[in-house]
Design a protein around this motif. Structure first.
Motif, PDB file in Angstrom:
ATOM      1  N   MET A  71      11.715   3.404 -14.226  1.00 28.89           N
ATOM      2  CA  MET A  71      11.583   2.181 -13.439  1.00 28.89           C
ATOM      3  C   MET A  71      12.852   1.335 -13.538  1.00 28.89           C
ATOM      4  O   MET A  71      13.270   0.693 -12.553  1.00 28.89           O
ATOM      5  N   THR A  72      13.488   1.338 -14.707  1.00 27.38           N
ATOM      6  CA  THR A  72      14.757   0.627 -14.866  1.00 27.38           C
ATOM      7  C   THR A  72      15.837   1.251 -14.003  1.00 27.38           C
ATOM      8  O   THR A  72      16.643   0.550 -13.377  1.00 27.38           O
ATOM      9  N   VAL A  73      15.846   2.576 -13.948  1.00 29.69           N
ATOM     10  CA  VAL A  73      16.811   3.280 -13.093  1.00 29.69           C
ATOM     11  C   VAL A  73      16.617   2.892 -11.637  1.00 29.69           C
ATOM     12  O   VAL A  73      17.589   2.613 -10.916  1.00 29.69           O
ATOM     13  N   ILE A  74      15.369   2.859 -11.188  1.00 27.55           N
ATOM     14  CA  ILE A  74      15.083   2.482  -9.799  1.00 27.55           C
ATOM     15  C   ILE A  74      15.561   1.062  -9.526  1.00 27.55           C
ATOM     16  O   ILE A  74      16.207   0.785  -8.499  1.00 27.55           O
ATOM     17  N   GLY A  75      15.267   0.150 -10.454  1.00 25.68           N
ATOM     18  CA  GLY A  75      15.681  -1.241 -10.272  1.00 25.68           C
ATOM     19  C   GLY A  75      17.180  -1.393 -10.159  1.00 25.68           C
ATOM     20  O   GLY A  75      17.694  -2.077  -9.266  1.00 25.68           O
ATOM     21  N   ASP A  76      17.905  -0.740 -11.062  1.00 23.76           N
ATOM     22  CA  ASP A  76      19.367  -0.825 -11.024  1.00 23.76           C
ATOM     23  C   ASP A  76      19.931  -0.174  -9.767  1.00 23.76           C
ATOM     24  O   ASP A  76      20.916  -0.641  -9.190  1.00 23.76           O
ATOM     25  N   THR A  77      19.301   0.910  -9.336  1.00 26.13           N
ATOM     26  CA  THR A  77      19.793   1.635  -8.161  1.00 26.13           C
ATOM     27  C   THR A  77      19.670   0.798  -6.899  1.00 26.13           C
ATOM     28  O   THR A  77      20.557   0.828  -6.038  1.00 26.13           O
ATOM     29  N   GLY A 130      11.966   9.331  -6.416  1.00 30.22           N
ATOM     30  CA  GLY A 130      10.922  10.352  -6.552  1.00 30.22           C
ATOM     31  C   GLY A 130      11.372  11.695  -6.009  1.00 30.22           C
ATOM     32  O   GLY A 130      11.111  12.746  -6.614  1.00 30.22           O
ATOM     33  N   LEU A 131      12.055  11.671  -4.862  1.00 29.12           N
ATOM     34  CA  LEU A 131      12.563  12.922  -4.296  1.00 29.12           C
ATOM     35  C   LEU A 131      13.593  13.562  -5.219  1.00 29.12           C
ATOM     36  O   LEU A 131      13.650  14.798  -5.345  1.00 29.12           O
ATOM     37  N   ASN A 132      14.398  12.732  -5.878  1.00 28.39           N
ATOM     38  CA  ASN A 132      15.353  13.273  -6.859  1.00 28.39           C
ATOM     39  C   ASN A 132      14.639  13.877  -8.059  1.00 28.39           C
ATOM     40  O   ASN A 132      15.015  14.944  -8.557  1.00 28.39           O
ATOM     41  N   VAL A 133      13.602  13.185  -8.530  1.00 26.38           N
ATOM     42  CA  VAL A 133      12.879  13.641  -9.715  1.00 26.38           C
ATOM     43  C   VAL A 133      12.227  15.004  -9.478  1.00 26.38           C
ATOM     44  O   VAL A 133      12.241  15.881 -10.352  1.00 26.38           O
ATOM     45  N   VAL A 134      11.655  15.191  -8.280  1.00 22.47           N
ATOM     46  CA  VAL A 134      10.980  16.459  -8.006  1.00 22.47           C
ATOM     47  C   VAL A 134      11.925  17.511  -7.442  1.00 22.47           C
ATOM     48  O   VAL A 134      11.495  18.624  -7.104  1.00 22.47           O
ATOM     49  N   GLY A 135      13.204  17.171  -7.330  1.00 18.44           N
ATOM     50  CA  GLY A 135      14.204  18.171  -6.963  1.00 18.44           C
ATOM     51  C   GLY A 135      14.335  18.461  -5.485  1.00 18.44           C
ATOM     52  O   GLY A 135      14.762  19.558  -5.102  1.00 18.44           O
ATOM     53  N   GLY A 186       0.818  -1.212   0.000  1.00 22.12           N
ATOM     54  CA  GLY A 186       0.000   0.000   0.000  1.00 22.12           C
ATOM     55  C   GLY A 186       0.847   1.255   0.000  1.00 22.12           C
ATOM     56  O   GLY A 186       0.574   2.209  -0.739  1.00 22.12           O
ATOM     57  N   ALA A 187       1.918   1.266   0.825  1.00 24.88           N
ATOM     58  CA  ALA A 187       2.806   2.431   0.870  1.00 24.88           C
ATOM     59  C   ALA A 187       3.511   2.628  -0.462  1.00 24.88           C
ATOM     60  O   ALA A 187       3.679   3.769  -0.934  1.00 24.88           O
ATOM     61  N   LEU A 188       3.909   1.527  -1.106  1.00 28.07           N
ATOM     62  CA  LEU A 188       4.570   1.627  -2.408  1.00 28.07           C
ATOM     63  C   LEU A 188       3.633   2.207  -3.460  1.00 28.07           C
ATOM     64  O   LEU A 188       4.041   3.055  -4.275  1.00 28.07           O
ATOM     65  N   ILE A 189       2.371   1.777  -3.442  1.00 32.43           N
ATOM     66  CA  ILE A 189       1.392   2.313  -4.392  1.00 32.43           C
ATOM     67  C   ILE A 189       1.192   3.803  -4.162  1.00 32.43           C
ATOM     68  O   ILE A 189       1.114   4.594  -5.120  1.00 32.43           O
ATOM     69  N   VAL A 190       1.129   4.212  -2.894  1.00 29.72           N
ATOM     70  CA  VAL A 190       0.946   5.631  -2.582  1.00 29.72           C
ATOM     71  C   VAL A 190       2.141   6.445  -3.062  1.00 29.72           C
ATOM     72  O   VAL A 190       1.987   7.522  -3.660  1.00 29.72           O
ATOM     73  N   VAL A 191       3.353   5.952  -2.809  1.00 29.55           N
ATOM     74  CA  VAL A 191       4.565   6.675  -3.220  1.00 29.55           C
ATOM     75  C   VAL A 191       4.619   6.818  -4.735  1.00 29.55           C
ATOM     76  O   VAL A 191       4.843   7.915  -5.269  1.00 29.55           O
ATOM     77  N   VAL A 192       4.399   5.703  -5.442  1.00 30.85           N
ATOM     78  CA  VAL A 192       4.453   5.737  -6.910  1.00 30.85           C
ATOM     79  C   VAL A 192       3.354   6.651  -7.452  1.00 30.85           C
ATOM     80  O   VAL A 192       3.588   7.461  -8.366  1.00 30.85           O
ATOM     81  N   GLY A 193       2.145   6.543  -6.900  1.00 31.78           N
ATOM     82  CA  GLY A 193       1.036   7.393  -7.360  1.00 31.78           C
ATOM     83  C   GLY A 193       1.300   8.859  -7.114  1.00 31.78           C
ATOM     84  O   GLY A 193       1.019   9.708  -7.979  1.00 31.78           O
ATOM     85  N   GLY A 239       7.203  12.119 -15.853  1.00 37.82           N
ATOM     86  CA  GLY A 239       8.314  11.254 -16.245  1.00 37.82           C
ATOM     87  C   GLY A 239       8.665  10.199 -15.218  1.00 37.82           C
ATOM     88  O   GLY A 239       9.573   9.391 -15.455  1.00 37.82           O
ATOM     89  N   TYR A 240       7.950  10.182 -14.085  1.00 36.58           N
ATOM     90  CA  TYR A 240       8.319   9.240 -13.030  1.00 36.58           C
ATOM     91  C   TYR A 240       7.962   7.800 -13.401  1.00 36.58           C
ATOM     92  O   TYR A 240       8.803   6.915 -13.366  1.00 36.58           O
TER      93      TYR A 240
END
Length: 347
Positions: free
Chosen positions: A63-69, A308-313, A41-48, A56-57
């Motif tokens: 998603m590939t970047v997140i997986g590799d990271t 996500g925090l990186n994406v939104v600066g 549930g928390a993951l769905i909320v974060v992604v949403g 662009g998230y």
């Protein structure tokens, strides 16, 4: 004279199918587990949330970047899960990965580009570092937190001494390291496949073997485990050796990513992420409880949040604050669920 009695009111018709339909979500939740359901549930909320903030998230590329990271963090978190279930802790995993990274690159360059020898050297160093941790804890009778806190600093110093304080070697001219860094199998990166293989192997070890059952027993009640004939000392040293092997694999991935052996860059702070993921995933810090599934969900939750925090600066310093806060929240939830009394408070 006859008397009449009122007939009982007809029972409302029940729908068996409806009852099954209502029970299905409860069965699914029971199978997944309350802890894992919360993480999903928390993951769905974060992604949403981050998808709403930035178009662009939620893209395949991101998603590939997140997986590799999260691959390296995931490896260390999975093996940290085993240590915590056993009733111990390893704070030195990041430094072990750093040593392995340096050794893999130095062995590679000193053998004229033999990647296999570089990997074997890294694994050998990882096993040695893990066994040293286990021996200090078991035969030195040192608390695991203190012992691995000491080796965190010691292994970091060894890595810096070996590397002379700078990156060592260059491996991206080698096909194997290029494959590890950039290769894909069935659309997924080699790094994610490596995490998947290690996670499945550890899950099978914990859930379906006598070794795994003994590890849970040691963490749950070490006195009872000893009386049952389990050699706790042997298990602890072996578990820390396993940590060294997986930390070495993580170090090789770091070497492939950066193209050289890194004594600290990329490995510093990994121990906190690994412990946070294991705690969020449901591992009881007193031992005897936890699993790989919850840890992996927590790893991807942390990775999605950080990305996500990186994406939104958002300032990277706030990411450290968020990570520390999550660890505190996870421990508080555990304490409340277990009915633990707050220190110094009559609760």
């Amino acid at each position: 004279m006859t008397t009449t009695t009122d007939a009982p009111p007809p029972m409302p018709a029940t729908s068996t199918g409806g009852a099954h339909a209502r029970a299905l979500p409860r069965r699914v939740a029971g199978a997944v587990g309350a802890q894992n359901t919360s993480l999903i549930g928390a993951l769905i909320v974060v992604v949403g949330t981050f998808t709403w903030l930035d178009d662009g998230y939620l893209t395949r590329a991101n998603m590939t970047v997140i997986g590799d990271t999260v691959a390296v963090t995931g490896l260390l978190a999975v093996v940290q899960t085993v240590v915590i279930i056993c009733g111990a802790l390893d704070i030195s995993v990041g430094s072990q990965a750093g040593i392995a990274s340096v050794v893999s690159a130095m062995a590679f360059t000193s053998t004229d580009g033999n990647a296999a020898l570089g990997i074997l050297a890294a694994i050998g160093v990882g096993i040695a570092a893990g066994v040293v941790n286990g021996i200090v804890i078991v035969y030195g009778r040192v608390n695991p937190v203190i012992a691995t806190l000491a080796t965190l600093a010691a292994y970091k110093g060894v890595a810096q001494l070996l590397a002379g304080g700078r990156a060592q070697g260059y491996v991206l001219g080698d096909d194997f390291f290029i494959f590890v860094a950039r290769g894909k199998i069935l659309g997924l990166s080699v790094q994610i496949w490596t995490l998947a293989v290690v996670a499945i192997a550890v899950h099978v070890l914990l859930k379906y073997t006598d070794i795994g059952r003994n590890i849970y027993a040691i963490g749950g009640n070490d006195t009872a485990a000893r009386l049952a004939g389990i050699n706790i000392n042997k298990y602890l040293v072996s578990v820390y050796a396993l940590v060294g092997v997986v930390a070495a694999i993580a170090g090789v991935i770091l070497t492939a990513r950066t193209g050289s052996g890194q004594p600290t860059s990329g490995s510093e702070g990994l121990e906190l992420k690994a412990i946070t993921a294991a705690a969020l995933g449901g591992c009881a810090l007193k031992g005897g409880k936890g699993g790989v599934g919850g840890t992996l969900l927590a790893v991807f939750l942390l990775g999605a949040l950080e990305n996500g925090l990186n994406v939104v600066g958002v300032n990277s310093f706030w990411q450290n604050v968020a990570q520390g806060a999550l660890l505190v929240v996870a421990v508080v939830i555990q304490q409340r669920r277990n009915g633990e009394r707050a220190v110094g408070l009559p609760m």
